[in-house]
Design an enzyme around this catalytic site. Sequence first.
Site, PDB file in Angstrom:
ATOM      1  N   ASP A   8     -23.655  13.330  -4.730  1.00  0.00           N
ATOM      2  CA  ASP A   8     -24.214  11.984  -4.616  1.00  0.00           C
ATOM      3  C   ASP A   8     -25.732  12.102  -4.541  1.00  0.00           C
ATOM      4  O   ASP A   8     -26.258  12.924  -3.768  1.00  0.00           O
ATOM      5  CB  ASP A   8     -23.698  11.283  -3.352  1.00  0.00           C
ATOM      6  N   ASP A 130     -12.401   1.163  -5.586  1.00  0.00           N
ATOM      7  CA  ASP A 130     -12.627   1.563  -4.200  1.00  0.00           C
ATOM      8  C   ASP A 130     -12.159   0.452  -3.280  1.00  0.00           C
ATOM      9  O   ASP A 130     -12.420  -0.726  -3.529  1.00  0.00           O
ATOM     10  CB  ASP A 130     -14.105   1.866  -3.983  1.00  0.00           C
TER      11      ASP A 130
END
Length: 245
Positions: A8, A130
């Site tokens: 990330d 998600d």
Amino acid sequence: MRIIPAIDIIEGKCVRLSKGDYDTKIIYNENPLEVAKSFEAHGIEYLHLVDLDGAKSSKIVNYKILEQIASQTKLKIDFGGGLKADSDLKIAFESGANQITGGSIAVKNRAIFEKWIAEYGADKIILGADANNEKVAVSGWLEDSNEDLVPFIQDYQSKGIEYVICTDIAKDGMLEGPSFDLYAKILKEAKGLKLIASGGISTFDELPKLAELGCEGTIIGKAIYEGRISLKQLENYIITNQTGF
């Protein structure tokens, strides 16, 4: 089952968050390319690269990092974060992405996301579904939608989607184990789905359980960076599954 480590990116650095909260940011490495090369050196072939600056923004931001990793490793990269327009997708693929993941866009602008599936093909476009209490979350998880997770996935299956990354936000970065029950439910109700489990992976023993459930891949982040799962363990897992020994 494919092993897919995660990198990330915030401000060009390799970070991890907890439950998607940007205030919990921990910087693990200033050099994402170095991290990617260490994955490759242990036999890993895949990488989940997320542009967290892009996820908060309205466009792709850290594509230079993608370009760097793609040009200096052989990793097959799926890239997500900030992909909102045709131009973002073009930049991502031209920068070396093998696949892209669309999350917020799939909720907020179905027309464009469906166009991408038709244009690029189901092998190139991953649905990022998600969830927070089985509701789809968007905008870098900063807001919930009213979309129920399983019907949302099934609807996109009818539009041609094959790959889905599902993260249970309550689990992400918490090292408390993945959402086995949620994944079992998805796989039972969305037949033929290539489900990639993400969030909460904390020990090596969870990997065979996810494979047994029928997950096509699993994304591992903080467990690697915190030393809970070693790259050597992942290397051995990959070798074992390739050879059957």
